[in-house]
Scaffold this active site. Sequence first.
Site, PDB file in Angstrom:
ATOM      1  N   ASP A 114       4.835   5.501   1.451  1.00 54.88           N
ATOM      2  CA  ASP A 114       3.782   5.824   2.415  1.00 54.88           C
ATOM      3  C   ASP A 114       4.262   6.812   3.476  1.00 54.88           C
ATOM      4  OD1 ASP A 114       1.193   5.756   3.340  1.00 54.88           O
ATOM      5  OD2 ASP A 114       1.487   3.981   4.602  1.00 54.88           O
ATOM      6  N   GLY A 157      16.949   0.997 -15.326  1.00 51.86           N
ATOM      7  CA  GLY A 157      16.253   0.542 -16.532  1.00 51.86           C
ATOM      8  C   GLY A 157      16.371  -0.927 -16.847  1.00 51.86           C
ATOM      9  N   VAL A 158      16.075  -1.786 -15.878  1.00 52.86           N
ATOM     10  CA  VAL A 158      16.076  -3.228 -16.134  1.00 52.86           C
ATOM     11  C   VAL A 158      14.783  -3.842 -15.631  1.00 52.86           C
ATOM     12  CG1 VAL A 158      18.580  -3.525 -16.076  1.00 52.86           C
ATOM     13  CG2 VAL A 158      17.272  -3.701 -13.942  1.00 52.86           C
ATOM     14  N   ILE A 170      13.377  -7.386 -14.049  1.00 47.54           N
ATOM     15  CA  ILE A 170      14.018  -8.463 -13.302  1.00 47.54           C
ATOM     16  C   ILE A 170      12.992  -9.487 -12.836  1.00 47.54           C
ATOM     17  CG2 ILE A 170      15.992  -7.118 -12.471  1.00 47.54           C
ATOM     18  CD1 ILE A 170      14.431  -6.507  -9.948  1.00 47.54           C
ATOM     19  N   GLY A 207      -5.871   3.742  13.101  1.00 46.86           N
ATOM     20  CA  GLY A 207      -5.619   4.930  13.896  1.00 46.86           C
ATOM     21  C   GLY A 207      -4.181   5.005  14.369  1.00 46.86           C
ATOM     22  N   ASN A 208      -3.488   3.848  14.424  1.00 42.07           N
ATOM     23  CA  ASN A 208      -2.062   3.823  14.756  1.00 42.07           C
ATOM     24  C   ASN A 208      -1.191   4.269  13.588  1.00 42.07           C
ATOM     25  OD1 ASN A 208      -2.595   1.301  17.036  1.00 42.07           O
ATOM     26  ND2 ASN A 208      -1.053   2.859  17.460  1.00 42.07           N
ATOM     27  N   SER A 209      -1.749   4.262  12.385  1.00 45.81           N
ATOM     28  CA  SER A 209      -0.964   4.581  11.194  1.00 45.81           C
ATOM     29  C   SER A 209      -0.276   5.934  11.333  1.00 45.81           C
ATOM     30  CB  SER A 209      -1.860   4.606   9.958  1.00 45.81           C
ATOM     31  OG  SER A 209      -2.323   3.317   9.658  1.00 45.81           O
ATOM     32  N   HIS A 226      -1.009   7.644   3.453  1.00 44.97           N
ATOM     33  CA  HIS A 226      -2.412   7.243   3.321  1.00 44.97           C
ATOM     34  C   HIS A 226      -3.309   7.898   4.377  1.00 44.97           C
ATOM     35  CE1 HIS A 226      -1.331   4.035   6.345  1.00 44.97           C
ATOM     36  NE2 HIS A 226      -2.555   4.297   6.761  1.00 44.97           N
TER      37      HIS A 226
END
Length: 512
Positions: free
Chosen positions: A187, A316-317, A319, A258-260, A157
């Site tokens: 991310d 392919g389930v 749940i 800004g820490n991201s 991001h």
Amino acid sequence: MRARLWHKVFSFVPRRPEKRAPIQKEILFMQIASFGLKSTLAGAVAAALMLGTALPVAAAEEAAATTAPVVQQAALPDFVSLVKENGPAVVNIAVVKNARVVNTPFAFPGMDERQAEIFRRFGFPLPFGGPQEIPEQRGTGSGFIISSDGIIMTNAHVVDGVDEITVRLTDKREFKGKVLGTDKQTDIAVVKIDAKDLPVLRIGSSKDLQVGEWVAAIGSPFGLDNTVTAGIVSALSRNLPSDTYVPFIQTDVAVNPGNSGGPLFNMKGEVVGINSQIFSTSGGFMGLSFAIPIDLAMQIKDQLVKDGKVTRGYIGVYIQELNQELADNFGLKTPEGALVTKVEKESPAEKAGLREGDVITTIDGRKVTSSVSLPMLVSAIPPGGKAELTVIRDKKEQKISVTVGTNKQAEAQKTVDQNTQRLGIQARALTDEEARQADTTGVLVLESTGLAAKSGIRKGDIIVSANGTLVKTVEALRQACTKDRVLLLVQRDGGRIFIPIQFDKKDEGSKK
């Protein structure tokens, strides 16, 4: 208060041994008195100290054992050496999204340009719809160097849809960054700068983390480079509603905008996570921050560097989560596992014999604690590999072997070739059901970046035609994008607009 008092007492103890003894005797005497020790031994100890005489060895040992503090105080961690060694490999990432003009949809669903023109002719103001200018946008984030030749990890991001990336090191050098690949579902993003002999961080293992362990973060909150914050691991394998594939590390380390993308360190100075999210009602730090485990991040990084995209396992389930009532009905002691509600046709699950009502409890020996943990475990298995599932069926446990397939979303992304990337979109053909609901044929835009985003194409748009020719497949769109310009007819919210695209001369090399 007690810690403060202890500090005051010992801060006044002289450093010279000959002057320290009388004060130590007095302190020990007061300690003995405060414990109420009125035994002969206590009296002997006190008298011996006051008179300056020696105690027998056995008596001294017994006295030491009697007066020893009950609770040992742990020393606080020292982060100085950690920061000195690792700070230079943490970078600030400044990004820019250029100003652009986009065509906004009309306020009334289903209204097209012809109908809007009727309203205008009768004098009804229509301030909505049409071209809209979006000004230049700037942002900042963090990242860290994992290879001396300029490979940097950060959050997806931070660099998503940006036009310019500037990486600034702690020695004030700046480099232009290029995105090698992003994975929005976890991310994770990988950025490359043209540099050599850069400082790098040591990668640890997130699986060795324990709740209560000290950790530290280095990043650029609000653009303040190389800011250090610290705390403890609050929880592990935390599942957030917005994320399916990440078992987050929860900490109380102060993390702010800004820490991201910055690293989370253990006390050995090893990276154990990538700071990604916070929980906040105010937009600022509130004691709940979440980091992506480095073990998962490195798996994603390897695929992004090699292929530019991530391929995930798929069985392919459909749940759902178990509660205690459902657990009782299916013969489970605790509501742990993933309850299968539907098996897709011709999927790996169907071929393996999975059924509705099965409860998946383990995959290759790894426990499925909830329905949220199942996608994370399956996605980590390479397509084509085999996985052994433990399933509760009819209140009995059994083993089922399944050959893992490729995630359908990843398959949809594979339909994007270089010419649709030249345009800046990821797209696929509409399914029959989608075409019926939209009352059109065309290509559905899955992602829009670069030139397409600047021109006003959005995620969810349906490209109906290109240069007056109906577009039913990605290949048809690819052929239309081989020219210098293309005029696209786009359907959005029931209405349709024309969007002209002019390709830059520098993109000529992308043609086939």
